[in-house]
Design an enzyme around this catalytic site. Structure first.
Site, PDB file in Angstrom:
ATOM      1  CD  GLU A 248     -16.724  54.967  62.435  1.00  0.00           C
ATOM      2  OE1 GLU A 248     -15.575  55.360  62.142  1.00  0.00           O
ATOM      3  OE2 GLU A 248     -17.744  55.304  61.817  1.00  0.00           O
TER       4      GLU A 248
ATOM      5  CD  GLU B  21     -15.347  59.312  64.783  1.00  0.00           C
ATOM      6  OE1 GLU B  21     -15.999  59.462  65.834  1.00  0.00           O
ATOM      7  OE2 GLU B  21     -14.979  58.192  64.370  1.00  0.00           O
TER       8      GLU B  21
END
Ligand code: NAI
Length: 685
Positions: free
Chosen positions: A105, A125
């Site tokens: 990210e 995730e």
């Protein structure tokens, strides 16, 4: 200056170096250091661009999961990424090793991404019960589109640099080493000539509604509709309809809720348990024996699977048999495996040829003298195995590690027939051995420390999830599974039918109910084992005759078209069978049991408590070293739903007092022969 992020100058380019060994995890210090160095870079007019790079072997390989259970300290990752986006000068991410989760990210928040060949990127995730919380669900679809983003985020797939470049996730792939990467990234940063390329300014590519729905349905199915999967899909879809900042706020809110959810706690528990399991106190200074050639004895189901796993890991493999046609069948299995991998595009044919080229198959046992490690996978019979080990003792070179893949047999009884019991170890693979990640390493009574270290090292190279167990009937996994299956048999004797038990446990999350599993593996194996143990069985212990009755009726499972269920000709389409019900009803009546209906909850609770009880016994006996090892075994080898964390995690959630009462009740329901465990063992770290 912050201790973990430093700023170096390379002419007019700032190089921000993240140094938080071993994996540069994105901790609060890293976030703080990044923010400070970005501010320093932004404020310095002599610096025109920046590169963010990791020191050591990797970029930020993930966030620091230890922080996820408590309130997150400021600054949080979205603020760091916002600072990069808001900075008027371009920032380039230089990736090597892994850029996963928060690390990826961060990279997506930069103006360009350069990666060393071999780097992996991804957003795993969801596999930890959460969603990307720092813009992953918004920036990824701006590159790959909504359907592909749903697929990638919900599966947690890791993508290699070359493939990531083809998708547009990476701007350039650099060859060479670390210094080449750094130089390429600095050159790229300079080449941007001060121009920003923020993903937030890119539109989300329009996608066909049907395609989005298909991707969502598929992700929900594969992800068992867990909360994180649903939230990830919603977050990615929001990128199409909401302004970026609003969508980011929604994503962050979902992340904050999920990171303290039950699924996330359970999955983090397993994450740490899996990393802890291979660690063996006392072995810190022990070097493993070198292994380059592995001999596999027996070319059956397990032998060929083990051979494939070893070939894939780069070992020279010698496959030995006693029976010429069995050897050919084994070789065929191995060849077909590689042909299939190539056909499905999973392996390049040149790589498959290299793997196959390392295989030697023979009936000549004298060749075993070459092997550094021997893994025996012949018939499950103590006499047969002892005979094999006597031969190995004569033929194997001194110092070779001698392993058995036995599922139940007494490892010390096998080791005792050799003059070198210190070299004997159990390597218990699960079927199919090249697919299943679990490997139980069994410590024999006289094992040499470097033999155990060798087992651990080989397992690592085979990419297996290891759990170390002491020698005991069924070791950890099969012993717990037997207790669970026995409890399920009690329940069908008391009132449930196989389909009720399977449905309840599958609804709870098991990949397959115990009776469907039994039919799949064949009822005859357990039947033979019961016959061999009949003489030593406690005559007063409760014994369910139903499985024997099925076998006596020729119902050996799917392979005979009938077992606990009836099957179509192709072994598929399981259906409840009135004949089975009749046998079960007869058995209940013969024991004078008044059959009663059972709720799904009761079935689930009893089955889980049976596992938990056996886990407590194994811990009490010292067969399992750590309570969390039990969870690693069940989740990796027995289809236990990962999001429930494992039987020990489940037990701890219930609490010691309630659990002790539960086990008393289970003992009462189970009747004579049931041994109750001490729950205290389950609460020890
Ligand atoms: P299998 O029957 O498919 O293969 C055994 C092979 O060993 C046969 O090809 C046979 O010709 C060969 N063999 C037998 N005696 C031999 C000897 N004295 N010398 C050389 N070769 C000999 O059996 P499978 O299923 O592969 O099991 C092998 C071992 O692996 C057993 O100990 C079993 O308990 C263990 N195991 C099996 C699992 C399974 O799911 N099938 C799972 C984990 C362990």
């Amino acid at each position: 200056m912050n201790a973990v992020v430093s700023l170096e100058r390379d002419g007019d380019v700032a190089v921000l170096i993240i140094d938080n060994p071993p994996i540069n995890a994105g901790s609060v210090e890293v976030r703080r250091g990044l923010l400070e160095t970005i501010e320093a870079f932004a404020a310095d007019p002599t610096l025109k661009a920046a590169v963010v790079i990791g020191a050591g072997t990797t970029f930020v390989a993930g966030s620091d999961l230890r922080e996820f259970g408590k309130p997150l300290e400021e600054p949080q990752l979205p603020a760091v990424i916002l600072a990069i986006e808001d900075c008027r000068k371009p920032v380039v991410a230089a990736l090597h090793g892994a850029a996963l989760g928060g690390g990826f990210e961060l990279a997506l928040g930069c103006d360009a991404r350069i990666a060393l060949r071999g780097t992996v990127v991804g957003l795993p995730e969801v596999t930890l019960g959460i969603v990307p919380g720092a813009g992953g669900t918004q920036r990824l679809p701006r590159v790959v589109g909504v359907p592909a983003a749903i697929e990638m985020i919900c599966s947690g797939t890791r993508v290699k640099a070359a493939a990531a470049q083809a998708q547009g996730l990476i701007d350039a792939v650099a060859d060479g080493g670390y210094s080449d990467l750094r130089a390429a990234a600095v050159a790229h940063a300079r080449g941007l000539q001060g121009v920003k390329h923020r993903l937030r300014d890119c539109p989300v590519p329009v996608a066909d509604e049907a395609e989005i729905e298909a991707a969502s349905r598929s992700a929900l199915r594969k992800g068992r509709s867990r909360p994180a999967v649903r939230a990830a899909i919603d977050a990615v879809k929001a990128s199409l309809r909401l302004p970026m900042d609003e969508a980011l706020a929604g994503e962050r809110a979902a992340f904050q809720t999920l990171r303290v959810s039950k699924d996330a706690l359970a999955l983090r528990h397993l994450f740490f348990a899996e990393r802890e399991a291979p660690k063996q106190p006392g072995l810190e200074n022990t070097s493993p024996r070198p292994v380059s050639q592995i001999a596999v004895l027996g070319a059956g189901t397990m032998g060929s699977g083990i051979a494939i796993a070893a070939l894939d890991a780069g070992y020279e493999v010698l496959l030995l048999e006693q029976d010429a046609s069995a050897l050919i069948r084994g070789q065929d299995r191995i060849n077909n495996h590689y042909a299939g991998r190539v056909r499905d595009g999973k392996m390049e044919s040149a790589v498959a040829d290299v793997c196959r080229g390392r295989l030697q198959a023979s009936l000549d046992w004298a060749l075993v003298a070459e092997a550094d490690l021997v893994i025996e996978a012949v018939f499950e019979d103590l006499g047969v195995k002892q005979e094999v080990f006597r031969r190995l003792d004569r033929l194997a070179r001194p110092g070779a590690v001698l392993a058995t893949n036995t599922s139940y047999l007494d490892l010390d009884a096998i080791a005792s027939v050799t003059a070198r019991p210190q070299d004997v170890i159990g390597l218990h693979f699960f079927s199919p051995a090249n697919v299943m990640r679990l490997l139980e390493i069994v410590r024999s009574a006289h094992i040499a420390p470097d033999v155990l270290a060798t087992g651990l090292e080989v397992a690592k190279r085979l990419n297996k999830q290891v759990v170390v167990t002491a020698n005991a009937f069924g070791f950890i996994g099969n012993r717990i599974y037997s207790a669970y299956r026995r409890q399920c048999e009690f329940m069908i004797e008391e009132g449930a039918y196989p389909e009720d038990v399977d449905a309840a446990l599958e609804a709870w999350g098991f990949a397959m109910g115990p009776f469907a599993v039994a039919d799949l593996s064949g009822l005859d194996i357990a039947w033979r084992m019961r016959q061999s143990q009949a003489a030593s069985r406690d005559p007063d212990a409760r014994f369910v005759r139903i499985p024997d009755r099925l076998c006596e009726a020729g119902r050996l499972g799917r392979k005979t078209g009938a077992g606990y269920y009836r099957y179509e000709a192709d072994g598929k389409g399981r259906a409840p069978d009135p004949e089975v019900r009749a046998i079960i009803d007869e058995e209940s009546a013969a024991k004078g049991i008044a059959r009663r209906a059972m709720t799904s909850e009761e079935v689930q609770r009893r089955a889980l408590l049976a596992m938990v009880n056996e886990a407590a016994l194994l811990l009490g006996e010292g067969v399992a070293q750590r309570a969390s090892d039990v969870d690693v075994v069940l989740a990796n080898g027995f289809g236990f739903p990962r999001w429930e964390g494992g039987p020990v995690f489940w037990a701890r959630e219930r609490g010691a007092t309630a659990l002790a009462q539960d086990l008393d009740e289970l003992a009462r329901l189970s009747g004579p022969g049931f041994v109750r465990g001490d729950v205290r063992h389950l609460f020890q770290e």
